[in-house]
Design a protein around this motif. Structure first.
Motif, mmCIF file in Angstrom:
data_model
loop_
_atom_site.group_PDB
_atom_site.id
_atom_site.type_symbol
_atom_site.label_atom_id
_atom_site.label_comp_id
_atom_site.label_asym_id
_atom_site.label_seq_id
_atom_site.Cartn_x
_atom_site.Cartn_y
_atom_site.Cartn_z
ATOM 1 N N ASP A 54 -35.313 1.784 63.748
ATOM 2 C CA ASP A 54 -35.848 0.176 64.364
ATOM 3 C C ASP A 54 -35.909 0.029 65.744
ATOM 4 N N SER A 55 -36.403 -1.815 65.796
ATOM 5 C CA SER A 55 -35.425 -1.804 67.069
ATOM 6 C C SER A 55 -34.004 -2.230 67.334
ATOM 7 N N SER A 56 -33.726 -2.360 65.695
ATOM 8 C CA SER A 56 -32.437 -3.055 65.762
ATOM 9 C C SER A 56 -31.838 -1.571 65.303
ATOM 10 N N SER A 57 -31.626 -1.041 66.184
ATOM 11 C CA SER A 57 -31.417 0.871 65.377
ATOM 12 C C SER A 57 -30.216 0.708 65.781
ATOM 13 N N LEU A 58 -29.256 1.428 64.979
ATOM 14 C CA LEU A 58 -27.993 2.274 65.483
ATOM 15 C C LEU A 58 -27.728 3.117 66.984
ATOM 16 N N THR A 59 -28.860 3.798 67.173
ATOM 17 C CA THR A 59 -28.772 3.687 68.451
ATOM 18 C C THR A 59 -29.062 3.236 69.790
ATOM 19 N N GLU A 60 -29.672 2.335 69.430
ATOM 20 C CA GLU A 60 -29.953 1.378 70.620
ATOM 21 C C GLU A 60 -28.521 0.201 70.639
ATOM 22 N N PHE A 61 -27.844 -0.050 69.536
ATOM 23 C CA PHE A 61 -26.920 -0.045 69.220
ATOM 24 C C PHE A 61 -25.830 0.139 69.997
ATOM 25 N N PHE A 62 -25.377 1.236 69.401
ATOM 26 C CA PHE A 62 -24.433 2.256 70.470
ATOM 27 C C PHE A 62 -25.488 2.118 72.144
ATOM 28 N N VAL A 63 -26.068 2.325 72.038
ATOM 29 C CA VAL A 63 -26.522 2.672 74.005
ATOM 30 C C VAL A 63 -26.037 1.594 74.580
ATOM 31 N N ARG A 64 -26.528 0.095 73.823
ATOM 32 C CA ARG A 64 -25.943 -0.624 74.094
ATOM 33 C C ARG A 64 -24.927 -1.182 74.643
ATOM 34 N N GLU A 65 -24.063 -0.635 73.841
ATOM 35 C CA GLU A 65 -22.064 -1.283 74.097
ATOM 36 C C GLU A 65 -22.075 -0.360 74.574
ATOM 37 N N ILE A 66 -21.956 0.685 75.267
ATOM 38 C CA ILE A 66 -21.456 1.735 76.424
ATOM 39 C C ILE A 66 -22.579 2.045 77.341
ATOM 40 N N GLU A 67 -23.497 0.741 77.548
ATOM 41 C CA GLU A 67 -23.893 0.318 79.007
ATOM 42 C C GLU A 67 -23.125 -0.537 79.300
ATOM 43 N N THR A 68 -22.347 -1.091 77.768
ATOM 44 C CA THR A 68 -21.337 -2.488 78.656
ATOM 45 C C THR A 68 -20.382 -2.140 79.037
ATOM 46 N N ILE A 69 -19.594 -0.573 78.784
ATOM 47 C CA ILE A 69 -18.496 -0.557 78.273
ATOM 48 C C ILE A 69 -18.501 0.075 80.358
ATOM 49 N N GLN A 70 -19.356 1.023 80.521
ATOM 50 C CA GLN A 70 -19.610 1.463 81.451
ATOM 51 C C GLN A 70 -19.922 0.673 82.508
#
Ligand SMILES: C=C(O[C@@H]1C=C(C(=O)O)C=C[C@H]1O)C(=O)O
Length: 259
Positions: A54-70
């Motif tokens: 899905d567009s609101s998938s676990l993977t997308e959520f994970f990548v968004r959060e990681i990118e913010t912290i990085q």
């Protein structure tokens, strides 16, 4: 407080003056190791499609959060790194390294990660992982992110390749850039022999890194070798996706080079 650390280090490990097509290609060769290993690591898990469908998938959520912290620790200060989802990149909380300005300032507007995301999940992943769902979504997403980062870095390295090619023969490139002749640009920047060599080398790396290692001697030599990821597939992934995407980045960058 943010302190700026200056250095002349540029991709390829040389200084700005010494930046050459050879040093850039050396870096691409080293990146092959990271890519092959990341694919081998991802192949431990089955497809696990509910994690990313899905567009609101676990993977997308994970990548968004990681990118913010990085971003907050300065990852995107490095011109080799390109985010998948950040439209506005948060400032680094810590002192950042000041990378030398090698690329044209428009370089940061060349980002084909949306395309890479679709290609990776729809075309590449089903090729090299087993079908199925073992529910191990968090670990799978971490492995997908390692692959996506390695692939994205390689593809966007095309900006450095294009910059060096342009600097080496500006008179060849300038007319094609001015007339926005993408076909002519593609022809100018293509080295078929280099591409063939890349495909052969990554196949060999996948054979070497992904073979079953046995310690007992006297095994049956005729026994078919087993690999964690089919080496021929790795060569195809390069030939049909990674090299063409790298060249698209090269063209996109060159089109902005005289702005
Ligand atoms: C990256 C380069 O540009 C082009 C793309 C290549 C690649 O993606 O591996 C290889 C050769 C060129 O056709 C290069 O010249 O090294």
């Amino acid at each position: 407080m943010a302190r700026v650390v200056e250095s002349d280090t540029v991709p390829g490990g040389s200084d700005v003056q010494q930046l050459s097509l050879d040093s850039i290609r050396e870096s691409l060769i080293r990146q092959e190791d990271t890519i092959v290993f990341s694919l081998i690591e991802r192949a431990k898990f089955p497809l696990n499609s509910p994690a990313f469908e899905d567009s609101s998938s676990l993977t997308e959520f994970f990548v968004r959060e990681i990118e913010t912290i990085q971003a907050k620790v300065g990852r995107y200060e490095n011109p080799e790194e390109n985010p998948f989802f950040l439209d506005t990149i948060p400032h680094s909380v810590f002192p950042t390294h000041k990378y030398p300005q090698v690329l044209h300032p428009k370089a940061s507007s060349v980002n084909i990660n949306k395309r890479l995301w679709d290609v990776y999940f729809k075309e590449l992943l089903p090729l090299f992982v087993k079908p199925g769902d073992d529910g191990n979504y968090a670990s799978t997403a971490a492995s997908d992110l390692a692959c996506l980062h390695a692939l994205s870095r390689r593809i966007h390295y095309g900006k450095f390749v294009a910059e060096i090619k342009f600097r080496d023969s500006p008179h060849d490139y300038e007319p094609a850039i001015r007339s926005k002749d993408t076909e002519a640009l593609m022809k100018l920047l293509t080295f078929e022999k280099v591409e063939e060599m890349v495909k052969k080398r990554v196949e060999k790396k996948a054979e070497t890194f992904g073979q079953e290692v046995k310690c007992v001697s006297g095994g049956d030599e005729s026994e078919k070798k087993k690999y964690k990821v089919d080496p021929y597939l790795v060569s195809r992934i390069y030939g049909e996706w990674l090299i063409p995407l790298t060249k698209d980045v090269e063209v996109e960058y060159l089109l902005r080079r005289l702005d």
